[in-house]
Design a protein around this motif. Structure first.
Motif, PDB file in Angstrom:
ATOM      1  N   SER A 136       0.825  -1.207   0.000  1.00  0.00           N
ATOM      2  CA  SER A 136       0.000   0.000   0.000  1.00  0.00           C
ATOM      3  C   SER A 136       0.860   1.258   0.000  1.00  0.00           C
ATOM      4  O   SER A 136       0.480   2.278  -0.570  1.00  0.00           O
ATOM      5  N   LEU A 137       2.024   1.197   0.623  1.00  0.00           N
ATOM      6  CA  LEU A 137       2.946   2.337   0.655  1.00  0.00           C
ATOM      7  C   LEU A 137       4.049   2.212  -0.393  1.00  0.00           C
ATOM      8  O   LEU A 137       4.829   3.145  -0.569  1.00  0.00           O
ATOM      9  N   VAL A 138       4.136   1.063  -1.056  1.00  0.00           N
ATOM     10  CA  VAL A 138       5.246   0.736  -1.958  1.00  0.00           C
ATOM     11  C   VAL A 138       6.566   0.940  -1.208  1.00  0.00           C
ATOM     12  O   VAL A 138       7.485   1.596  -1.678  1.00  0.00           O
ATOM     13  N   LEU A 139       6.634   0.366  -0.023  1.00  0.00           N
ATOM     14  CA  LEU A 139       7.759   0.546   0.878  1.00  0.00           C
ATOM     15  C   LEU A 139       8.423  -0.798   1.134  1.00  0.00           C
ATOM     16  O   LEU A 139       7.843  -1.683   1.774  1.00  0.00           O
ATOM     17  N   GLY A 140       9.628  -0.975   0.599  1.00  0.00           N
ATOM     18  CA  GLY A 140      10.429  -2.134   0.939  1.00  0.00           C
ATOM     19  C   GLY A 140      11.159  -1.861   2.240  1.00  0.00           C
ATOM     20  O   GLY A 140      11.729  -0.783   2.412  1.00  0.00           O
ATOM     21  N   TYR A 141      11.163  -2.832   3.156  1.00  0.00           N
ATOM     22  CA  TYR A 141      11.706  -2.536   4.475  1.00  0.00           C
ATOM     23  C   TYR A 141      12.546  -3.693   5.006  1.00  0.00           C
ATOM     24  O   TYR A 141      12.438  -4.840   4.585  1.00  0.00           O
ATOM     25  N   ILE A 142      13.398  -3.347   5.957  1.00  0.00           N
ATOM     26  CA  ILE A 142      14.255  -4.287   6.662  1.00  0.00           C
ATOM     27  C   ILE A 142      14.031  -4.072   8.153  1.00  0.00           C
ATOM     28  O   ILE A 142      13.869  -2.931   8.595  1.00  0.00           O
ATOM     29  N   TYR A 143      13.978  -5.157   8.916  1.00  0.00           N
ATOM     30  CA  TYR A 143      13.740  -5.012  10.353  1.00  0.00           C
ATOM     31  C   TYR A 143      14.456  -6.134  11.095  1.00  0.00           C
ATOM     32  O   TYR A 143      14.872  -7.139  10.507  1.00  0.00           O
ATOM     33  N   ASN A 144      14.611  -5.940  12.393  1.00  0.00           N
ATOM     34  CA  ASN A 144      15.333  -6.889  13.209  1.00  0.00           C
ATOM     35  C   ASN A 144      14.483  -8.123  13.461  1.00  0.00           C
ATOM     36  O   ASN A 144      13.286  -8.024  13.767  1.00  0.00           O
ATOM     37  N   GLY A 145      15.101  -9.300  13.360  1.00  0.00           N
ATOM     38  CA  GLY A 145      14.363 -10.534  13.562  1.00  0.00           C
ATOM     39  C   GLY A 145      14.252 -10.969  15.005  1.00  0.00           C
ATOM     40  O   GLY A 145      13.505 -11.900  15.309  1.00  0.00           O
ATOM     41  N   PHE A 146      14.989 -10.307  15.894  1.00  0.00           N
ATOM     42  CA  PHE A 146      14.957 -10.655  17.311  1.00  0.00           C
ATOM     43  C   PHE A 146      14.620  -9.417  18.129  1.00  0.00           C
ATOM     44  O   PHE A 146      14.645  -8.291  17.634  1.00  0.00           O
ATOM     45  N   ALA A 147      14.330  -9.629  19.402  1.00  0.00           N
ATOM     46  CA  ALA A 147      13.917  -8.519  20.264  1.00  0.00           C
ATOM     47  C   ALA A 147      15.061  -7.570  20.574  1.00  0.00           C
ATOM     48  O   ALA A 147      14.825  -6.437  21.007  1.00  0.00           O
ATOM     49  N   LYS A 148      16.309  -7.988  20.344  1.00  0.00           N
ATOM     50  CA  LYS A 148      17.460  -7.141  20.610  1.00  0.00           C
ATOM     51  C   LYS A 148      18.466  -7.299  19.484  1.00  0.00           C
ATOM     52  O   LYS A 148      18.743  -8.419  19.048  1.00  0.00           O
ATOM     53  N   ASP A 149      18.995  -6.176  18.993  1.00  0.00           N
ATOM     54  CA  ASP A 149      20.004  -6.195  17.942  1.00  0.00           C
ATOM     55  C   ASP A 149      21.391  -6.201  18.570  1.00  0.00           C
ATOM     56  O   ASP A 149      21.636  -5.537  19.585  1.00  0.00           O
TER      57      ASP A 149
END
Length: 274
Positions: A136-149
């Protein structure tokens, strides 16, 4: 002093964007000349958008560079990149804008070309990431897979919004957004696919470097196929997918990263074409 020198020696002769005085004595961008290869004098005023501007030019004319990448010879492309940002509080102050002008200076036409925003984000600790796209935003994103980086601590996230795609001929009533202006009779292409692959994975494999088949593998990813040319398959529907990972990681609905592979070193590309 260095910033002043950069301003006074703005490389308009190489294609850096500039402004000219109009009939009312107001400086405005000279978009038409940007697209031509006209030599301009150093007296032209640099074009600025935002509060800080960077510009650079690159090409594929060095066979050693292109063969070391995906094993192919140069095809004669030049890319002019304009980057800008804003010095202010709020979301706009956390954004960087990038505009690409691609010129074919070779002798061949490329009718089935794709343009991709490719990224190897390495978000903090590169080995604990997941990725996806908000269609909907045409937004490719990256995020952390765990609760702490491992580097940032608090799990970070970042994204790439595909504001304006390349233009292609359209209907007489179409008007494309183009070069900070408009162009009647054309239309902007949107994102045609979202693909990803994982460093060290046996299915979502990095394209081979330094050999010609690497270019075919990357071209397959730009067409939202696996490196082998086989289709991506949505594990939640078992249907072929052109847009991967378009599910919602908050509600855990649809195809989200992590269903098939654990967090790791992701690369992804948002592609528009042909």
């Amino acid at each position: 002093a260095r910033l002043k020198a950069d301003f006074n020696n703005w490389p308009v002769g190489d294609g850096a964007p500039w402004t000219d005085k109009n009939a009312n004595g107001i400086y405005e961008p000279n978009f038409d000349d940007w697209l031509a290869d006209n030599e301009k004098s150093g007296s032209d005023t640099p074009f600025f958008v935002g509060d800080e501007v960077l510009w650079f030019i690159s090409n594929d004319l060095d066979p050693g560079k292109t063969s070391n990448l995906y094993g192919t010879s140069p095809i004669g492309l030049e890319v002019q990149t304009l980057v800008w940002g804003y010095d202010q509080n709020g979301p706009l102050g956390n954004m960087i804008f990038t505009k690409y002008t691609v010129k074919n200076k070779g002798t061949n036409s490329y009718d089935n070309a794709y343009l991709a925003k490719w990224s190897d984000p390495d978000l903090g600790d590169a080995n604990d990431d997941l990725c996806g796209i908000d269609t909907s935003l045409v937004l490719g994103y990256i995020y952390n897979g765990f609760a702490k980086d491992g580097i940032y601590g608090v799990p970070p996230a970042a994204g790439y919004d595909f504001f304006q795609g390349p233009i292609v001929p359209g209907d007489p009533g179409d008007v494309a957004r183009y070069n900070f202006g408009t162009r009647p009779g054309y239309k902007n292409l949107g994102v045609s696919s979202f693909a990803y692959y994982i460093n060290g994975d046996g299915v979502y494999v990095d394209p081979d470097l330094g050999v010609p088949k690497g270019s075919t593998q990357m071209y397959n990813y730009m067409r939202s196929l696996l490196y082998s040319g086989a289709p991506f398959v949505d594990p939640t529907t078992q249907l072929q997918a052109k847009v991967c990972l378009a599910g919602d990681p908050i509600s855990k609905t649809g195809w989200v990263d992590g269903i098939l592979q654990s967090p790791g070193d992701r690369r992804f590309l948002m592609t528009s074409g042909p």
